[in-house]
Write a protein that holds these residues in place. Structure first.
Motif, PDB file in Angstrom:
ATOM      1  N   ALA A 220     -12.887  -3.169  13.688  1.00  7.11           N
ATOM      2  CA  ALA A 220     -11.545  -3.710  13.480  1.00  7.11           C
ATOM      3  C   ALA A 220     -10.975  -3.283  12.128  1.00  7.11           C
ATOM      4  O   ALA A 220      -9.798  -2.914  12.014  1.00  7.11           O
ATOM      5  CB  ALA A 220     -11.574  -5.230  13.577  1.00  7.11           C
ATOM      6  N   THR A 221     -11.814  -3.332  11.095  1.00  5.07           N
ATOM      7  CA  THR A 221     -11.368  -2.928   9.761  1.00  5.07           C
ATOM      8  C   THR A 221     -11.025  -1.439   9.735  1.00  5.07           C
ATOM      9  O   THR A 221     -10.005  -1.034   9.162  1.00  5.07           O
ATOM     10  CB  THR A 221     -12.454  -3.225   8.713  1.00  5.07           C
ATOM     11  OG1 THR A 221     -12.682  -4.638   8.672  1.00  5.07           O
ATOM     12  CG2 THR A 221     -12.023  -2.750   7.331  1.00  5.07           C
ATOM     13  N   LEU A 222     -11.862  -0.620  10.351  1.00  6.40           N
ATOM     14  CA  LEU A 222     -11.612   0.819  10.379  1.00  6.40           C
ATOM     15  C   LEU A 222     -10.306   1.117  11.111  1.00  6.40           C
ATOM     16  O   LEU A 222      -9.510   1.961  10.670  1.00  6.40           O
ATOM     17  CB  LEU A 222     -12.779   1.545  11.052  1.00  6.40           C
ATOM     18  CG  LEU A 222     -12.697   3.082  11.041  1.00  6.40           C
ATOM     19  CD1 LEU A 222     -12.725   3.603   9.607  1.00  6.40           C
ATOM     20  CD2 LEU A 222     -13.847   3.685  11.848  1.00  6.40           C
ATOM     21  N   HIS A 223     -10.092   0.421  12.212  1.00  6.47           N
ATOM     22  CA  HIS A 223      -8.850   0.615  12.976  1.00  6.47           C
ATOM     23  C   HIS A 223      -7.635   0.270  12.107  1.00  6.47           C
ATOM     24  O   HIS A 223      -6.642   1.025  12.084  1.00  6.47           O
ATOM     25  CB  HIS A 223      -8.866  -0.253  14.232  1.00  6.47           C
ATOM     26  CG  HIS A 223      -7.643  -0.086  15.087  1.00  6.47           C
ATOM     27  ND1 HIS A 223      -7.556   0.880  16.064  1.00  6.47           N
ATOM     28  CD2 HIS A 223      -6.453  -0.748  15.090  1.00  6.47           C
ATOM     29  CE1 HIS A 223      -6.363   0.808  16.650  1.00  6.47           C
ATOM     30  NE2 HIS A 223      -5.678  -0.175  16.076  1.00  6.47           N
ATOM     31  N   ARG A 224      -7.700  -0.845  11.377  1.00  7.37           N
ATOM     32  CA  ARG A 224      -6.584  -1.256  10.516  1.00  7.37           C
ATOM     33  C   ARG A 224      -6.332  -0.212   9.427  1.00  7.37           C
ATOM     34  O   ARG A 224      -5.176   0.089   9.100  1.00  7.37           O
ATOM     35  CB  ARG A 224      -6.875  -2.618   9.886  1.00  7.37           C
ATOM     36  CG  ARG A 224      -6.676  -3.799  10.830  1.00  7.37           C
ATOM     37  CD  ARG A 224      -6.584  -5.109  10.052  1.00  7.37           C
ATOM     38  NE  ARG A 224      -7.819  -5.390   9.319  1.00  7.37           N
ATOM     39  CZ  ARG A 224      -8.844  -6.064   9.816  1.00  7.37           C
ATOM     40  NH1 ARG A 224      -8.799  -6.511  11.054  1.00  7.37           N
ATOM     41  NH2 ARG A 224      -9.907  -6.283   9.084  1.00  7.37           N
ATOM     42  N   LEU A 225      -7.402   0.345   8.860  1.00  9.16           N
ATOM     43  CA  LEU A 225      -7.246   1.355   7.805  1.00  9.16           C
ATOM     44  C   LEU A 225      -6.560   2.604   8.342  1.00  9.16           C
ATOM     45  O   LEU A 225      -5.678   3.182   7.691  1.00  9.16           O
ATOM     46  CB  LEU A 225      -8.613   1.715   7.217  1.00  9.16           C
ATOM     47  CG  LEU A 225      -9.271   0.645   6.338  1.00  9.16           C
ATOM     48  CD1 LEU A 225     -10.687   1.057   5.970  1.00  9.16           C
ATOM     49  CD2 LEU A 225      -8.442   0.404   5.080  1.00  9.16           C
ATOM     50  N   PHE A 226      -6.954   3.055   9.532  1.00  8.25           N
ATOM     51  CA  PHE A 226      -6.332   4.242  10.124  1.00  8.25           C
ATOM     52  C   PHE A 226      -4.850   4.000  10.396  1.00  8.25           C
ATOM     53  O   PHE A 226      -4.013   4.853  10.098  1.00  8.25           O
ATOM     54  CB  PHE A 226      -7.060   4.628  11.421  1.00  8.25           C
ATOM     55  CG  PHE A 226      -8.136   5.655  11.235  1.00  8.25           C
ATOM     56  CD1 PHE A 226      -7.858   7.004  11.392  1.00  8.25           C
ATOM     57  CD2 PHE A 226      -9.428   5.278  10.891  1.00  8.25           C
ATOM     58  CE1 PHE A 226      -8.838   7.967  11.223  1.00  8.25           C
ATOM     59  CE2 PHE A 226     -10.424   6.230  10.714  1.00  8.25           C
ATOM     60  CZ  PHE A 226     -10.133   7.580  10.883  1.00  8.25           C
ATOM     61  N   VAL A 227      -4.538   2.841  10.956  1.00 11.67           N
ATOM     62  CA  VAL A 227      -3.137   2.545  11.285  1.00 11.67           C
ATOM     63  C   VAL A 227      -2.302   2.407  10.014  1.00 11.67           C
ATOM     64  O   VAL A 227      -1.184   2.932   9.932  1.00 11.67           O
ATOM     65  CB  VAL A 227      -3.048   1.270  12.142  1.00 11.67           C
ATOM     66  CG1 VAL A 227      -1.590   0.837  12.313  1.00 11.67           C
ATOM     67  CG2 VAL A 227      -3.689   1.508  13.505  1.00 11.67           C
ATOM     68  N   ARG A 228      -2.840   1.712   9.019  1.00 14.02           N
ATOM     69  CA  ARG A 228      -2.088   1.468   7.786  1.00 14.02           C
ATOM     70  C   ARG A 228      -1.812   2.755   7.019  1.00 14.02           C
ATOM     71  O   ARG A 228      -0.693   2.972   6.536  1.00 14.02           O
ATOM     72  CB  ARG A 228      -2.856   0.496   6.890  1.00 14.02           C
ATOM     73  CG  ARG A 228      -2.125   0.149   5.579  1.00 14.02           C
ATOM     74  CD  ARG A 228      -3.015  -0.691   4.677  1.00 14.02           C
ATOM     75  NE  ARG A 228      -3.512  -1.866   5.381  1.00 14.02           N
ATOM     76  CZ  ARG A 228      -4.603  -2.528   5.019  1.00 14.02           C
ATOM     77  NH1 ARG A 228      -5.334  -2.099   3.991  1.00 14.02           N
ATOM     78  NH2 ARG A 228      -4.990  -3.594   5.696  1.00 14.02           N
ATOM     79  N   HIS A 229      -2.809   3.627   6.895  1.00 14.34           N
ATOM     80  CA  HIS A 229      -2.664   4.810   6.049  1.00 14.34           C
ATOM     81  C   HIS A 229      -2.273   6.074   6.807  1.00 14.34           C
ATOM     82  O   HIS A 229      -1.652   6.976   6.220  1.00 14.34           O
ATOM     83  CB  HIS A 229      -3.970   5.063   5.290  1.00 14.34           C
ATOM     84  CG  HIS A 229      -4.310   3.994   4.300  1.00 14.34           C
ATOM     85  ND1 HIS A 229      -3.760   3.942   3.039  1.00 14.34           N
ATOM     86  CD2 HIS A 229      -5.134   2.918   4.402  1.00 14.34           C
ATOM     87  CE1 HIS A 229      -4.233   2.888   2.396  1.00 14.34           C
ATOM     88  NE2 HIS A 229      -5.081   2.251   3.192  1.00 14.34           N
ATOM     89  N   LEU A 230      -2.627   6.178   8.081  1.00  9.24           N
ATOM     90  CA  LEU A 230      -2.370   7.409   8.834  1.00  9.24           C
ATOM     91  C   LEU A 230      -1.461   7.190  10.039  1.00  9.24           C
ATOM     92  O   LEU A 230      -1.140   8.146  10.753  1.00  9.24           O
ATOM     93  CB  LEU A 230      -3.703   8.017   9.315  1.00  9.24           C
ATOM     94  CG  LEU A 230      -4.723   8.349   8.225  1.00  9.24           C
ATOM     95  CD1 LEU A 230      -5.995   8.898   8.855  1.00  9.24           C
ATOM     96  CD2 LEU A 230      -4.155   9.341   7.222  1.00  9.24           C
ATOM     97  N   ASN A 231      -1.077   5.929  10.256  1.00 14.25           N
ATOM     98  CA  ASN A 231      -0.206   5.601  11.388  1.00 14.25           C
ATOM     99  C   ASN A 231      -0.797   6.076  12.716  1.00 14.25           C
ATOM    100  O   ASN A 231      -0.090   6.577  13.590  1.00 14.25           O
ATOM    101  CB  ASN A 231       1.188   6.213  11.185  1.00 14.25           C
ATOM    102  CG  ASN A 231       2.235   5.588  12.091  1.00 14.25           C
ATOM    103  OD1 ASN A 231       2.140   4.405  12.434  1.00 14.25           O
ATOM    104  ND2 ASN A 231       3.217   6.372  12.497  1.00 14.25           N
TER     105      ASN A 231
END
Length: 295
Positions: A220-231
């Motif tokens: 879940a954390t990894l998914h949030r990081l990808f969405v937040r920084h790389l859309n």
């Protein structure tokens, strides 16, 4: 027998440009743009491809050229104002006006795409994009960079009216995108590790559990990081990188079936469908387009 010999540009250390060739290497395939509009603030002087051998070497003192150099294959060692950088496939290094720099390749052979820029506003634009002190960009998302590079290289050398204006716009967009990517170089470590893992598995099957384990955080954390920084989600980012790799392979004259096989797609038909879905053109037609526009 091939021998290492001084390059044609000069062989005296301390001169603006000197170095060594090895046999026919480095092989330059550049297309120069003839008489661009002198009133344009930014112009593309030339664009093309370079193939190097490990024995080749170049050094510039107070460089009189500004070039964006994109590693396609192999590993280059680029030194910029005393700092050495190891540049792998997908990395971009910048030869700045006025810089002291050198380059050679670590692998036996290495290839790169090159765009050389000129123009009265070049230095100001480089500064405004935050690239003044940037030597290397290890891009997390090369989609826009690839688009600009591909179109600039396709148009370089063209005598079509107005092409110099289009090249100027593309060069400006490229500098802006490089500036954005440079800002992202401070991405959170788990995201950097996730990107690194994906890049190392472009030609193989990716298992999400392995990616999560390598990143060191929860799914879940990894998914949030990808969405937040790389859309983008991790899976979609992985597919995007595979497709960008496919474009590079198709441009290097590899067959569609071979590209699909090497990128571990279940079939050439599935690969073709995914490629067209993302780029609006079939891989076969993209390959023909690149071949026609690059002679």
């Amino acid at each position: 027998m091939k021998i290492r010999k001084p390059c044609k540009a000069g062989a005296v250390p301390g001169t603006p440009l000197w170095g060594y060739d090895y046999g026919v290497y480095p092989l330059h395939d550049f297309k120069h743009n003839v008489a661009p509009d002198q009133y344009l603030p930014l112009t593309v002087y030339a664009g093309g491809y370079d193939k190097w051998h490990r024995e080749c070497f170049r050094q510039r003192h107070c460089s009189q050229a500004c070039a964006i150099e994109y590693v396609v294959d192999g590993v280059f060692i680029f030194t910029h104002n005393g700092s050495s950088h190891r540049c792998e496939k997908g990395d971009i290094f910048i030869v700045h006006l006025g810089a002291d720099c050198s380059m050679c390749c670590e692998t036996e052979y290495a290839d790169k795409k090159v765009i050389r820029l000129e123009g009265g506003a070049l230095k100001a634009l480089v500064t405004s994009c935050g690239l003044d002190d940037v030597a290397v960009i290890r891009s997390a998302d090369r989609t826009e960079i690839d688009r600009c590079f591909d179109e600039i290289l396709a148009l370089s050398g063209s005598a079509t009216p107005g092409v110099d204006h289009r090249l100027s716009i593309l060069a400006y967009n490229l500098l802006i995108e490089l500036g954005k990517q440079a800002e992202r170089s401070t991405l959170p470590l788990p995201l950097q590790r996730g990107i690194e893992f994906i890049r190392s598995h472009i030609r193989s099957e990716l298992f999400l559990d392995d990616l999560v384990e390598y990143s060191g955080v929860s799914q879940a954390t990894l998914h949030r990081l990808f969405v937040r920084h790389l859309n983008s989600s991790p899976v979609n980012y992985y597919l995007e990188q595979k497709m960008n790799e496919a474009k590079i392979m198709l441009a290097s004259h590899q067959r569609v079936k071979e590209v699909a096989r090497r990128l571990n797609f279940s079939s050439a038909a599935y690969f073709s469908a995914e490629f067209k879905k993302r780029f609006g053109i079939s891989p076969r037609n993209y390959k023909l387009y690149v071949e026609q526009n690059n002679g």
